[in-house]
Write a protein that holds these residues in place. Sequence first.
Motif, PDB file in Angstrom:
ATOM      1  N   SER A 197       3.815  -5.275 -10.258  1.00 42.52           N
ATOM      2  CA  SER A 197       2.747  -4.626 -11.009  1.00 42.52           C
ATOM      3  C   SER A 197       2.113  -3.567 -10.113  1.00 42.52           C
ATOM      4  CB  SER A 197       1.701  -5.648 -11.465  1.00 42.52           C
ATOM      5  OG  SER A 197       1.119  -6.279 -10.345  1.00 42.52           O
ATOM      6  N   ALA A 198       1.349  -2.681 -10.734  1.00 42.22           N
ATOM      7  CA  ALA A 198       0.706  -1.607  -9.978  1.00 42.22           C
ATOM      8  C   ALA A 198      -0.713  -1.413 -10.471  1.00 42.22           C
ATOM      9  CB  ALA A 198       1.499  -0.309 -10.126  1.00 42.22           C
ATOM     10  N   THR A 199      -1.572  -1.056  -9.550  1.00 40.80           N
ATOM     11  CA  THR A 199      -2.952  -0.723  -9.880  1.00 40.80           C
ATOM     12  C   THR A 199      -3.038   0.774 -10.142  1.00 40.80           C
ATOM     13  OG1 THR A 199      -3.620  -0.180  -7.621  1.00 40.80           O
ATOM     14  CG2 THR A 199      -3.758  -2.520  -8.281  1.00 40.80           C
ATOM     15  N   PRO A 200      -4.149   1.239 -10.688  1.00 37.99           N
ATOM     16  CA  PRO A 200      -4.378   2.692 -10.726  1.00 37.99           C
ATOM     17  C   PRO A 200      -4.533   3.220  -9.291  1.00 37.99           C
ATOM     18  CG  PRO A 200      -5.849   1.536 -12.241  1.00 37.99           C
ATOM     19  CD  PRO A 200      -5.192   0.493 -11.390  1.00 37.99           C
ATOM     20  N   ALA A 201      -4.569   4.518  -9.142  1.00 37.53           N
ATOM     21  CA  ALA A 201      -4.822   5.130  -7.831  1.00 37.53           C
ATOM     22  C   ALA A 201      -6.173   4.654  -7.298  1.00 37.53           C
ATOM     23  CB  ALA A 201      -4.819   6.651  -7.960  1.00 37.53           C
ATOM     24  N   VAL A 202      -6.248   4.412  -5.998  1.00 37.77           N
ATOM     25  CA  VAL A 202      -7.495   3.894  -5.435  1.00 37.77           C
ATOM     26  C   VAL A 202      -8.665   4.839  -5.677  1.00 37.77           C
ATOM     27  CG1 VAL A 202      -6.384   2.459  -3.673  1.00 37.77           C
ATOM     28  CG2 VAL A 202      -7.060   4.793  -3.105  1.00 37.77           C
ATOM     29  N   GLY A 203      -8.401   6.133  -5.730  1.00 37.32           N
ATOM     30  CA  GLY A 203      -9.462   7.107  -5.938  1.00 37.32           C
ATOM     31  C   GLY A 203     -10.078   7.080  -7.316  1.00 37.32           C
ATOM     32  N   GLU A 204      -9.501   6.305  -8.218  1.00 38.72           N
ATOM     33  CA  GLU A 204     -10.071   6.184  -9.559  1.00 38.72           C
ATOM     34  C   GLU A 204     -11.009   4.989  -9.685  1.00 38.72           C
ATOM     35  OE1 GLU A 204      -7.050   6.454 -12.511  1.00 38.72           O
ATOM     36  OE2 GLU A 204      -6.496   8.466 -11.893  1.00 38.72           O
ATOM     37  N   ASP A 205     -11.138   4.233  -8.614  1.00 42.73           N
ATOM     38  CA  ASP A 205     -12.002   3.058  -8.629  1.00 42.73           C
ATOM     39  C   ASP A 205     -13.427   3.459  -8.252  1.00 42.73           C
ATOM     40  OD1 ASP A 205     -11.987  -0.103  -8.545  1.00 42.73           O
ATOM     41  OD2 ASP A 205     -13.202   0.608  -6.854  1.00 42.73           O
ATOM     42  N   LEU A 206     -14.398   3.030  -9.042  1.00 40.65           N
ATOM     43  CA  LEU A 206     -15.794   3.395  -8.803  1.00 40.65           C
ATOM     44  C   LEU A 206     -16.272   2.950  -7.418  1.00 40.65           C
ATOM     45  CD1 LEU A 206     -18.367   4.696  -9.799  1.00 40.65           C
ATOM     46  CD2 LEU A 206     -18.944   2.534 -10.938  1.00 40.65           C
TER      47      LEU A 206
ATOM     48  N   ASP B  99       5.665 -12.305  -6.458  1.00 40.74           N
ATOM     49  CA  ASP B  99       4.656 -11.576  -7.229  1.00 40.74           C
ATOM     50  C   ASP B  99       4.094 -10.481  -6.337  1.00 40.74           C
ATOM     51  OD1 ASP B  99       2.707 -10.754  -8.982  1.00 40.74           O
ATOM     52  OD2 ASP B  99       1.695 -12.686  -9.101  1.00 40.74           O
ATOM     53  N   LEU B 100       4.341  -9.244  -6.715  1.00 39.99           N
ATOM     54  CA  LEU B 100       4.035  -8.125  -5.839  1.00 39.99           C
ATOM     55  C   LEU B 100       3.177  -7.097  -6.562  1.00 39.99           C
ATOM     56  CD1 LEU B 100       4.529  -6.622  -3.205  1.00 39.99           C
ATOM     57  CD2 LEU B 100       6.803  -6.078  -4.018  1.00 39.99           C
ATOM     58  N   THR B 101       2.063  -6.725  -5.943  1.00 37.40           N
ATOM     59  CA  THR B 101       1.180  -5.699  -6.489  1.00 37.40           C
ATOM     60  C   THR B 101       1.269  -4.462  -5.605  1.00 37.40           C
ATOM     61  OG1 THR B 101      -0.344  -7.356  -7.365  1.00 37.40           O
ATOM     62  CG2 THR B 101      -1.201  -5.114  -7.094  1.00 37.40           C
ATOM     63  N   ILE B 102       1.495  -3.325  -6.241  1.00 34.06           N
ATOM     64  CA  ILE B 102       1.581  -2.054  -5.528  1.00 34.06           C
ATOM     65  C   ILE B 102       0.273  -1.295  -5.765  1.00 34.06           C
ATOM     66  CG2 ILE B 102       2.854   0.104  -5.270  1.00 34.06           C
ATOM     67  CD1 ILE B 102       5.238  -1.571  -6.592  1.00 34.06           C
ATOM     68  N   VAL B 103      -0.349  -0.901  -4.678  1.00 34.23           N
ATOM     69  CA  VAL B 103      -1.614  -0.177  -4.733  1.00 34.23           C
ATOM     70  C   VAL B 103      -1.362   1.261  -4.289  1.00 34.23           C
ATOM     71  CG1 VAL B 103      -3.968  -0.026  -3.836  1.00 34.23           C
ATOM     72  CG2 VAL B 103      -2.931  -2.274  -4.267  1.00 34.23           C
ATOM     73  N   PRO B 104      -1.373   2.216  -5.212  1.00 39.00           N
ATOM     74  CA  PRO B 104      -1.198   3.618  -4.831  1.00 39.00           C
ATOM     75  C   PRO B 104      -2.442   4.130  -4.091  1.00 39.00           C
ATOM     76  CG  PRO B 104      -0.629   3.290  -7.145  1.00 39.00           C
ATOM     77  CD  PRO B 104      -1.349   2.056  -6.674  1.00 39.00           C
ATOM     78  N   VAL B 105      -2.276   4.429  -2.824  1.00 42.13           N
ATOM     79  CA  VAL B 105      -3.381   4.945  -2.024  1.00 42.13           C
ATOM     80  C   VAL B 105      -3.359   6.475  -2.162  1.00 42.13           C
ATOM     81  CG1 VAL B 105      -4.537   4.888   0.216  1.00 42.13           C
ATOM     82  CG2 VAL B 105      -3.114   2.955  -0.494  1.00 42.13           C
ATOM     83  N   PHE B 106      -3.689   6.884  -3.369  1.00 42.77           N
ATOM     84  CA  PHE B 106      -3.782   8.285  -3.761  1.00 42.77           C
ATOM     85  C   PHE B 106      -5.188   8.479  -4.314  1.00 42.77           C
ATOM     86  CE2 PHE B 106       0.683   7.726  -3.607  1.00 42.77           C
ATOM     87  CZ  PHE B 106       1.329   8.951  -3.695  1.00 42.77           C
ATOM     88  N   PHE B 107      -5.683   9.703  -4.228  1.00 43.83           N
ATOM     89  CA  PHE B 107      -7.025   9.944  -4.727  1.00 43.83           C
ATOM     90  C   PHE B 107      -7.066   9.982  -6.247  1.00 43.83           C
ATOM     91  CE2 PHE B 107     -11.024  12.345  -5.261  1.00 43.83           C
ATOM     92  CZ  PHE B 107     -11.848  11.457  -4.585  1.00 43.83           C
ATOM     93  N   GLY B 108      -6.011  10.443  -6.878  1.00 39.46           N
ATOM     94  CA  GLY B 108      -5.991  10.515  -8.336  1.00 39.46           C
ATOM     95  C   GLY B 108      -4.582  10.397  -8.883  1.00 39.46           C
TER      96      GLY B 108
ATOM     97  N   LEU C  53       0.877  -1.163   0.000  1.00 35.45           N
ATOM     98  CA  LEU C  53       0.000   0.000   0.000  1.00 35.45           C
ATOM     99  C   LEU C  53       0.919   1.219   0.000  1.00 35.45           C
ATOM    100  CD1 LEU C  53      -2.445  -1.319   2.713  1.00 35.45           C
ATOM    101  CD2 LEU C  53      -2.778  -1.345   0.225  1.00 35.45           C
ATOM    102  N   PHE C  54       0.890   1.975  -1.102  1.00 37.15           N
ATOM    103  CA  PHE C  54       1.848   3.036  -1.349  1.00 37.15           C
ATOM    104  C   PHE C  54       1.194   4.407  -1.187  1.00 37.15           C
ATOM    105  CE2 PHE C  54       4.114   5.706  -4.595  1.00 37.15           C
ATOM    106  CZ  PHE C  54       5.351   5.730  -3.973  1.00 37.15           C
ATOM    107  N   GLY C  55       1.687   5.183  -0.220  1.00 32.38           N
ATOM    108  CA  GLY C  55       1.132   6.507   0.033  1.00 32.38           C
ATOM    109  C   GLY C  55       2.163   7.600  -0.181  1.00 32.38           C
ATOM    110  N   HIS C  56       1.703   8.828  -0.067  1.00 34.89           N
ATOM    111  CA  HIS C  56       2.578   9.973  -0.304  1.00 34.89           C
ATOM    112  C   HIS C  56       3.594  10.161   0.814  1.00 34.89           C
ATOM    113  CE1 HIS C  56       3.896  14.168  -0.413  1.00 34.89           C
ATOM    114  NE2 HIS C  56       3.705  14.089  -1.722  1.00 34.89           N
ATOM    115  N   GLY C  57       3.125  10.178   2.046  1.00 40.35           N
ATOM    116  CA  GLY C  57       3.981  10.497   3.180  1.00 40.35           C
ATOM    117  C   GLY C  57       3.739  11.932   3.620  1.00 40.35           C
ATOM    118  N   ALA C  58       4.077  12.233   4.880  1.00 40.95           N
ATOM    119  CA  ALA C  58       3.867  13.569   5.433  1.00 40.95           C
ATOM    120  C   ALA C  58       4.823  13.791   6.593  1.00 40.95           C
ATOM    121  CB  ALA C  58       2.423  13.718   5.911  1.00 40.95           C
ATOM    122  N   ARG C  59       4.998  15.042   6.961  1.00 38.62           N
ATOM    123  CA  ARG C  59       5.874  15.373   8.094  1.00 38.62           C
ATOM    124  C   ARG C  59       5.258  14.937   9.419  1.00 38.62           C
ATOM    125  NH1 ARG C  59       6.054  19.746   4.757  1.00 38.62           N
ATOM    126  NH2 ARG C  59       8.037  20.038   3.721  1.00 38.62           N
ATOM    127  N   ASP C  60       3.954  15.053   9.529  1.00 37.84           N
ATOM    128  CA  ASP C  60       3.245  14.720  10.767  1.00 37.84           C
ATOM    129  C   ASP C  60       3.045  13.211  10.833  1.00 37.84           C
ATOM    130  OD1 ASP C  60       1.396  14.313  12.839  1.00 37.84           O
ATOM    131  OD2 ASP C  60       0.265  16.121  12.359  1.00 37.84           O
TER     132      ASP C  60
END
Length: 120
Positions: free
Chosen positions: A97-106, A62-71, A6-13
């Motif tokens: 392999s990678a999926t599209p951003a989670v926010g693009e899923d209906l 076999d590794l799938t990366i899921v970008p937990v981004f809105f778009g 589960l791949f996210g952006h990251g933040a200072r906080d």
Amino acid sequence: MKAIILFGHGARDSRWREPFDRLASLWHEQYPQTPVELAFLEMMQPSLEDAVAALSARGVSDLTIVPVFFGQGGHLRNDFPVLLEECRGKFPKITLSATPAVGEDLAVLQAIIDFGARAL
């Protein structure tokens, strides 16, 4: 063996990470046979490469990366493909392999609508 990152952006906080930790815990509870790791683009650890290395050490092939981004913004269009290719070069025995951003899923969008509707 298959796994997911589960791949996210990251933040200072550091509190920003809490929903990601919950998401990984939920994954583990529901799919205990499929390893899950978190990874972050910046400001937080582990990096994508570190997460792939950790799963590689566990025998994942076999590794799938899921970008937990809105778009699909600049990070996913520009930065993520570079990181993914670097990992493919460093871990040639792993199919990445990678999926599209989670926010693009209906279904994800519908879950947000349902969340809002419950607030009314």
